[in-house]
Design a protein around this motif. Sequence first.
Motif, PDB file in Angstrom:
ATOM      1  N   PRO A 220      11.960   6.623 -23.549  1.00 31.02           N
ATOM      2  CA  PRO A 220      11.303   5.875 -22.469  1.00 31.02           C
ATOM      3  C   PRO A 220      10.277   6.706 -21.708  1.00 31.02           C
ATOM      4  O   PRO A 220       9.264   6.161 -21.248  1.00 31.02           O
ATOM      5  CB  PRO A 220      12.479   5.486 -21.558  1.00 31.02           C
ATOM      6  N   PHE A 221      10.511   8.015 -21.582  1.00 36.63           N
ATOM      7  CA  PHE A 221       9.552   8.894 -20.906  1.00 36.63           C
ATOM      8  C   PHE A 221       8.214   8.877 -21.643  1.00 36.63           C
ATOM      9  O   PHE A 221       7.151   8.728 -21.022  1.00 36.63           O
ATOM     10  CB  PHE A 221      10.117  10.309 -20.839  1.00 36.63           C
ATOM     11  N   GLU A 222       8.261   9.008 -22.965  1.00 37.05           N
ATOM     12  CA  GLU A 222       7.026   8.983 -23.755  1.00 37.05           C
ATOM     13  C   GLU A 222       6.374   7.600 -23.705  1.00 37.05           C
ATOM     14  O   GLU A 222       5.147   7.490 -23.628  1.00 37.05           O
ATOM     15  CB  GLU A 222       7.318   9.372 -25.207  1.00 37.05           C
ATOM     16  N   ALA A 223       7.202   6.555 -23.730  1.00 41.68           N
ATOM     17  CA  ALA A 223       6.668   5.191 -23.643  1.00 41.68           C
ATOM     18  C   ALA A 223       5.988   4.963 -22.299  1.00 41.68           C
ATOM     19  O   ALA A 223       4.939   4.304 -22.227  1.00 41.68           O
ATOM     20  CB  ALA A 223       7.792   4.178 -23.848  1.00 41.68           C
ATOM     21  N   ALA A 224       6.557   5.507 -21.235  1.00 42.91           N
ATOM     22  CA  ALA A 224       5.958   5.369 -19.902  1.00 42.91           C
ATOM     23  C   ALA A 224       4.605   6.080 -19.846  1.00 42.91           C
ATOM     24  O   ALA A 224       3.643   5.545 -19.277  1.00 42.91           O
ATOM     25  CB  ALA A 224       6.898   5.932 -18.850  1.00 42.91           C
ATOM     26  N   LYS A 225       4.540   7.267 -20.426  1.00 47.75           N
ATOM     27  CA  LYS A 225       3.260   8.000 -20.436  1.00 47.75           C
ATOM     28  C   LYS A 225       2.184   7.204 -21.172  1.00 47.75           C
ATOM     29  O   LYS A 225       1.033   7.133 -20.721  1.00 47.75           O
ATOM     30  CB  LYS A 225       3.449   9.383 -21.078  1.00 47.75           C
TER      31      LYS A 225
ATOM     32  N   GLY B  15       0.785  -1.230   0.000  1.00 48.71           N
ATOM     33  CA  GLY B  15       0.000   0.000   0.000  1.00 48.71           C
ATOM     34  C   GLY B  15       0.814   1.276   0.000  1.00 48.71           C
ATOM     35  O   GLY B  15       0.299   2.346   0.329  1.00 48.71           O
ATOM     36  N   CYS B  16       2.074   1.191  -0.389  1.00 48.80           N
ATOM     37  CA  CYS B  16       2.965   2.359  -0.293  1.00 48.80           C
ATOM     38  C   CYS B  16       2.788   3.332  -1.452  1.00 48.80           C
ATOM     39  O   CYS B  16       2.159   3.037  -2.468  1.00 48.80           O
ATOM     40  CB  CYS B  16       4.426   1.893  -0.258  1.00 48.80           C
ATOM     41  N   ARG B  17       3.370   4.495  -1.258  1.00 45.03           N
ATOM     42  CA  ARG B  17       3.611   5.464  -2.333  1.00 45.03           C
ATOM     43  C   ARG B  17       5.081   5.299  -2.704  1.00 45.03           C
ATOM     44  O   ARG B  17       5.941   5.426  -1.835  1.00 45.03           O
ATOM     45  CB  ARG B  17       3.353   6.888  -1.856  1.00 45.03           C
ATOM     46  N   PHE B  18       5.366   5.011  -3.974  1.00 49.49           N
ATOM     47  CA  PHE B  18       6.767   4.780  -4.307  1.00 49.49           C
ATOM     48  C   PHE B  18       7.167   5.488  -5.600  1.00 49.49           C
ATOM     49  O   PHE B  18       6.323   5.883  -6.403  1.00 49.49           O
ATOM     50  CB  PHE B  18       7.067   3.280  -4.388  1.00 49.49           C
ATOM     51  N   ALA B  19       8.476   5.650  -5.746  1.00 51.63           N
ATOM     52  CA  ALA B  19       9.045   6.252  -6.956  1.00 51.63           C
ATOM     53  C   ALA B  19       9.945   5.230  -7.614  1.00 51.63           C
ATOM     54  O   ALA B  19      10.825   4.648  -6.962  1.00 51.63           O
ATOM     55  CB  ALA B  19       9.823   7.509  -6.619  1.00 51.63           C
ATOM     56  N   ASP B  20       9.727   4.991  -8.900  1.00 55.41           N
ATOM     57  CA  ASP B  20      10.573   4.097  -9.681  1.00 55.41           C
ATOM     58  C   ASP B  20      11.474   4.964 -10.551  1.00 55.41           C
ATOM     59  O   ASP B  20      11.008   5.612 -11.497  1.00 55.41           O
ATOM     60  CB  ASP B  20       9.699   3.178 -10.540  1.00 55.41           C
ATOM     61  N   ILE B  21      12.758   5.001 -10.211  1.00 58.74           N
ATOM     62  CA  ILE B  21      13.698   5.887 -10.887  1.00 58.74           C
ATOM     63  C   ILE B  21      14.355   5.129 -12.036  1.00 58.74           C
ATOM     64  O   ILE B  21      14.900   4.042 -11.852  1.00 58.74           O
ATOM     65  CB  ILE B  21      14.769   6.399  -9.902  1.00 58.74           C
ATOM     66  N   GLY B  22      14.306   5.726 -13.236  1.00 56.30           N
ATOM     67  CA  GLY B  22      14.739   5.017 -14.433  1.00 56.30           C
ATOM     68  C   GLY B  22      13.689   3.996 -14.814  1.00 56.30           C
ATOM     69  O   GLY B  22      13.973   2.832 -15.080  1.00 56.30           O
ATOM     70  N   SER B  23      12.444   4.436 -14.860  1.00 52.92           N
ATOM     71  CA  SER B  23      11.296   3.530 -14.934  1.00 52.92           C
ATOM     72  C   SER B  23      11.100   2.903 -16.303  1.00 52.92           C
ATOM     73  O   SER B  23      10.317   1.964 -16.453  1.00 52.92           O
ATOM     74  CB  SER B  23      10.019   4.281 -14.530  1.00 52.92           C
ATOM     75  N   ASP B  24      11.794   3.433 -17.309  1.00 51.21           N
ATOM     76  CA  ASP B  24      11.696   2.904 -18.667  1.00 51.21           C
ATOM     77  C   ASP B  24      10.237   2.971 -19.143  1.00 51.21           C
ATOM     78  O   ASP B  24       9.688   4.046 -19.265  1.00 51.21           O
ATOM     79  CB  ASP B  24      12.262   1.487 -18.720  1.00 51.21           C
TER      80      ASP B  24
ATOM     81  N   VAL C 160       3.966  10.344 -14.268  1.00 53.15           N
ATOM     82  CA  VAL C 160       5.164  10.124 -15.081  1.00 53.15           C
ATOM     83  C   VAL C 160       5.897  11.451 -15.215  1.00 53.15           C
ATOM     84  O   VAL C 160       5.333  12.440 -15.688  1.00 53.15           O
ATOM     85  CB  VAL C 160       4.803   9.563 -16.467  1.00 53.15           C
ATOM     86  N   ARG C 161       7.147  11.472 -14.774  1.00 53.34           N
ATOM     87  CA  ARG C 161       7.898  12.726 -14.737  1.00 53.34           C
ATOM     88  C   ARG C 161       9.254  12.562 -15.408  1.00 53.34           C
ATOM     89  O   ARG C 161       9.924  11.543 -15.227  1.00 53.34           O
ATOM     90  CB  ARG C 161       8.094  13.184 -13.283  1.00 53.34           C
ATOM     91  N   LYS C 162       9.643  13.584 -16.135  1.00 53.44           N
ATOM     92  CA  LYS C 162      10.942  13.576 -16.805  1.00 53.44           C
ATOM     93  C   LYS C 162      11.943  14.344 -15.957  1.00 53.44           C
ATOM     94  O   LYS C 162      11.701  15.486 -15.560  1.00 53.44           O
ATOM     95  CB  LYS C 162      10.841  14.207 -18.194  1.00 53.44           C
ATOM     96  N   GLY C 163      13.065  13.707 -15.648  1.00 55.50           N
ATOM     97  CA  GLY C 163      14.084  14.363 -14.841  1.00 55.50           C
ATOM     98  C   GLY C 163      15.198  13.408 -14.496  1.00 55.50           C
ATOM     99  O   GLY C 163      15.094  12.192 -14.698  1.00 55.50           O
ATOM    100  N   ASN C 164      16.265  13.948 -13.971  1.00 57.81           N
ATOM    101  CA  ASN C 164      17.455  13.166 -13.653  1.00 57.81           C
ATOM    102  C   ASN C 164      17.411  12.683 -12.202  1.00 57.81           C
ATOM    103  O   ASN C 164      17.352  13.483 -11.272  1.00 57.81           O
ATOM    104  CB  ASN C 164      18.705  14.019 -13.880  1.00 57.81           C
ATOM    105  N   GLY C 165      17.435  11.356 -12.016  1.00 56.18           N
ATOM    106  CA  GLY C 165      17.509  10.795 -10.680  1.00 56.18           C
ATOM    107  C   GLY C 165      16.347  11.197  -9.787  1.00 56.18           C
ATOM    108  O   GLY C 165      15.177  11.178 -10.189  1.00 56.18           O
TER     109      GLY C 165
END
Length: 253
Positions: A52-57, A17-26, A71-76
Motif C-alpha cells: 500500500p505504501f508503494e501504491a500510495a506513492k 483548509g487543514c493540514r492532516f495526516a491519514d494513518i493507514g492511508s492504503d 507519503v511516509r512509511k511507518g507505524n501509526g
Amino acid sequence: MKLSARLQQICDQLLPGCRFADIGSDHAMLPVAAILSGQADSAVAGEVNEGPFEAAKRQVAQSGLNSKISVRKGNGLEVIEPGEVEVITIAGMGGALIVSILSQGVAKLDGVRRLVLQPNVGEDLVRRWLLDQNWYLSAEHILEEDGKIYEILTADRRDDAALLNRELYQERIIPGCSQVLNQERLLLMGPRLSESPAQVFFDKWDSEISKLMKVRSQIAKSDLEASRAKEEEMRAQIEAWKEVLSCMQKARP
C-alpha cells in the motif's frame, strides 16, 4: 476523484483548509481527494505495509500532488511530528488498534485539533478512549455501504471538553421504557447516534442482538451450572436491549 460514501463522509469532517495526516492511508485516495476538492491544504499519507505504501506513492505522483502530499512509511503516528498537522484520520481498522495507535503516539497529538476515526468494530473502545483523554465527541455518523455498516466518530480538542462530555454522556430516560440509556449503553450505541437514530442504526443493533442470541443458543446446549447462569445472564441482557430498541423506535418522530 470519486470516493466511496464512507471515505466521502470522513473527508467532509476535515477542518476546511487543514493540514492532516491519514494513518493507514492504503492507496492515499482520501488525501488526494481532499486536496483536489480543496477540503484540505496538505496531507501526510502514512502506511506501514510496503504494498500500500508503494501504491500510495504512485497515486500521489499520478495526481500531480507530490508537493502537497507526503507519503511516509511507518507505524501509526510515528510518521508525523508534533505540531505538524491539525487533523488526524484513521479508518478501516478495529477499535482496539485505533486506540493503540493513539495511545502509543499521544505525544504526536500536540497541535492536533480534530480526530476523525472510523473503526470497523469496537466503536465503544474508541469512544471510551476519547472520553478518558478529554476529547469532545462533536459528531457521529452511521451509514451502510456494500452491505456493511460503518460509524464515523469526530472528536475535537476543546478546553471545555470535560464539561461537554459530562452533558453528552448524561443518563437519559427513554419514554415508556423501564430501561435507561446510561453511560455504558451510550458508549456502545453512540450518544449522538442514539439521540435521533436512523433506520441503519436499528439495523445494526438488530444484527448485534441476533449475534447475542446465537451465542446464547450455543451456551444453552451445555449442562454445566456455570453455563446455565451465563445463559440466563445473556437472556436478561438480550431482553433489555430489545426493550431499549423497541422504545427508541416508538419514540421516533
